[in-house]
Design a protein around this motif. Structure first.
Motif, mmCIF file in Angstrom:
data_model
loop_
_atom_site.group_PDB
_atom_site.id
_atom_site.type_symbol
_atom_site.label_atom_id
_atom_site.label_comp_id
_atom_site.label_asym_id
_atom_site.label_seq_id
_atom_site.Cartn_x
_atom_site.Cartn_y
_atom_site.Cartn_z
ATOM 1 N N GLN A 237 -0.132 -4.483 6.590
ATOM 2 C CA GLN A 237 1.087 -5.267 6.395
ATOM 3 C C GLN A 237 1.153 -5.838 4.979
ATOM 4 O O GLN A 237 2.183 -5.697 4.285
ATOM 5 C CB GLN A 237 1.144 -6.398 7.418
ATOM 6 N N GLU A 238 0.089 -6.463 4.521
ATOM 7 C CA GLU A 238 0.129 -7.155 3.233
ATOM 8 C C GLU A 238 0.211 -6.190 2.051
ATOM 9 O O GLU A 238 0.823 -6.514 1.025
ATOM 10 C CB GLU A 238 -1.102 -8.060 3.086
ATOM 11 N N TYR A 239 -0.386 -5.017 2.174
ATOM 12 C CA TYR A 239 -0.381 -4.056 1.069
ATOM 13 C C TYR A 239 0.650 -2.949 1.276
ATOM 14 O O TYR A 239 0.662 -1.960 0.541
ATOM 15 C CB TYR A 239 -1.781 -3.469 0.879
ATOM 16 N N ASN A 240 1.530 -3.126 2.255
ATOM 17 C CA ASN A 240 2.651 -2.211 2.482
ATOM 18 C C ASN A 240 2.197 -0.760 2.609
ATOM 19 O O ASN A 240 2.761 0.151 1.996
ATOM 20 C CB ASN A 240 3.686 -2.342 1.360
ATOM 21 N N ILE A 241 1.160 -0.554 3.405
ATOM 22 C CA ILE A 241 0.663 0.801 3.654
ATOM 23 C C ILE A 241 1.692 1.557 4.486
ATOM 24 O O ILE A 241 2.195 1.048 5.483
ATOM 25 C CB ILE A 241 -0.695 0.750 4.378
ATOM 26 N N GLN A 242 1.978 2.803 4.090
ATOM 27 C CA GLN A 242 3.057 3.556 4.715
ATOM 28 C C GLN A 242 2.645 4.916 5.270
ATOM 29 O O GLN A 242 3.491 5.650 5.782
ATOM 30 C CB GLN A 242 4.195 3.766 3.692
ATOM 31 N N ASP A 243 1.379 5.277 5.170
ATOM 32 C CA ASP A 243 0.981 6.583 5.669
ATOM 33 C C ASP A 243 -0.492 6.568 6.055
ATOM 34 O O ASP A 243 -1.223 5.650 5.723
ATOM 35 C CB ASP A 243 1.247 7.684 4.628
ATOM 36 N N GLY A 244 -0.891 7.622 6.744
ATOM 37 C CA GLY A 244 -2.301 7.797 7.065
ATOM 38 C C GLY A 244 -2.607 7.680 8.546
ATOM 39 O O GLY A 244 -1.752 7.345 9.376
#
Length: 366
Positions: A237-244
């Motif tokens: 959430q905090e680092y705006n991860i969008q894949d994986g």
């Protein structure tokens, strides 16, 4: 072609060979964490115990454990370390009924599988030269069935996190509903999150394979940032991860268990460092699984394989098979699981990155 579960055929306990058998013997455990001498050790197959003249199935089994008779008449399969003083533990070192214990290995075998085969045949082993086309077709049919009617558990090594295509394929499978649980270690989660955050795994670009300057810090920085966030979901959430893989697992609410090893960096906050707590958490997911797919991780594969029975008793009393697949580029790894006694495993010797991509295409999610 539609997929149909094989019908379970229970033993005919009305046959004279069974009616003449004695009742199974149960004696108290002498202390916490230890079984009485002569205790019966379980396998992955269905095992029946004769109690007051009736044969009862131990429903939730696993290898290398004890069978405890409860006051209600229920049979629990319990690891030796989890025995309590006074638990009534089954005795017997035979499984043909002579000790009131019967191990049933052919419950799911179709009649045609019992037919005689030629004594001399080529290519009966499983190697890089084996034809796996039918295995892929069967697995694709199985997963389509399990998506709606079963529970698919993935056991994964870190190899996936080093390849952009493999990560995308696994993410697509998770988001399409083909994952109900994940067992892995610190490395898969760390390098998968590194790939999502910095597009590297161990400092190497996951697509171009180019090593980045100072890249040897990347996975450590990711671990440090996740630890500072307090959890993997919070980091996403905090680092705006969008894949994986971990992104999709968290996004879809798929339960996961990460177990640690002595060599781990960090580790990530969710990694369970106590081996026995980790084993218990793994078994919690294995108990729900009806298909287990182990990919490129020898130790996790052996651990999961030893916990996985060949059958599952459904809430309506139906007994169905549990499917176990193990995939690795090294023949030694897949054969190691067979050597441990997990005879129900389907083994495939291939690159797991190619495997997962081909599977995702076959299921139409890529």
């Amino acid at each position: 072609m539609s997929f149909t579960l094989p019908v379970y055929r229970a033993p005919d306990f009305s046959a004279p060979a069974f009616t003449r058998c004695p009742d199974a013997r149960f004696v108290p455990a002498p202390c916490d964490g230890a079984a009485p001498e002569g205790y019966h050790s379980t396998s992955m197959y269905p095992e029946y115990f004769r109690i007051n003249g009736c044969w009862t199935l131990a429903e939730e089994s696993r290898m290398d454990s004890c069978v405890v008779l409860r006051g209600s008449g229920r049979l629990d399969v319990v690891e030796l370390r989890n025995l309590k003083a006074g638990d009534r533990v089954a005795l017997g070192r035979t499984d043909d009924g002579a000790d009131g214990i019967y191990l049933h290995t052919g419950g799911f075998a179709a009649p045609e599988e019992q037919a005689e085969t030629d004594a001399f045949t080529f290519r009966q082993g499983r190697s890089r030269e084996t034809s796996y086309t039918r295995d892929y077709d069967r697995l694709i049919q199985l997963l389509r069935h399990e998506k709606e009617h079963g529970n698919i558990l993935w056991v994964m090594g870190p190899a996936f996190s080093f390849d952009a295509g493999a990560r995308a394929a696994m993410q697509a499978l998770v988001e399409a509903g083909y994952a109900h649980g994940l067992l892995s270690g610190n490395a898969l989660a760390t390098h998968d999150l590194e790939g999502a955050h910095l597009h590297t795994a161990l400092g190497q670009d996951i697509y171009t394979q180019q090593s980045m300057p100072g890249g040897h810090y990347n996975h450590l920085d990711v671990i440090n940032r996740v630890r500072r966030c307090g959890s993997i979901p919070r980091f996403i959430q905090e680092y705006n991860i969008q894949d994986g893989i971990m992104y999709s697992i968290v996004k879809q609410g798929v339960p996961f268990v990460l177990t640690g090893s002595i060599r781990d960096d960090g580790p990530l906050p969710e990694v369970i460092g106590d081996a026995y707590q980790g084993q218990a958490a793994m078994r919690g997911l294995v108990k729900q699984a009806t298909t287990v797919i182990c990919l490129a991780t020898m130790l996790h594969t052996i651990a999961a394989g030893n916990m996985t029975p060949s059958f599952r008793v459904l809430p309506d009393g139906t007994i169905r098979p549990v499917y176990l697949y193990t995939v690795d580029a090294d023949e030694f790894v897949v054969n190691k699981l067979l050597d441990r006694g997990s005879l129900c495993a389907t083994t495939m010797v291939t690159n797991v990155q190619d495997f997962i991509t081909k599977l995702a295409h076959g299921l139409g999610v890529l």
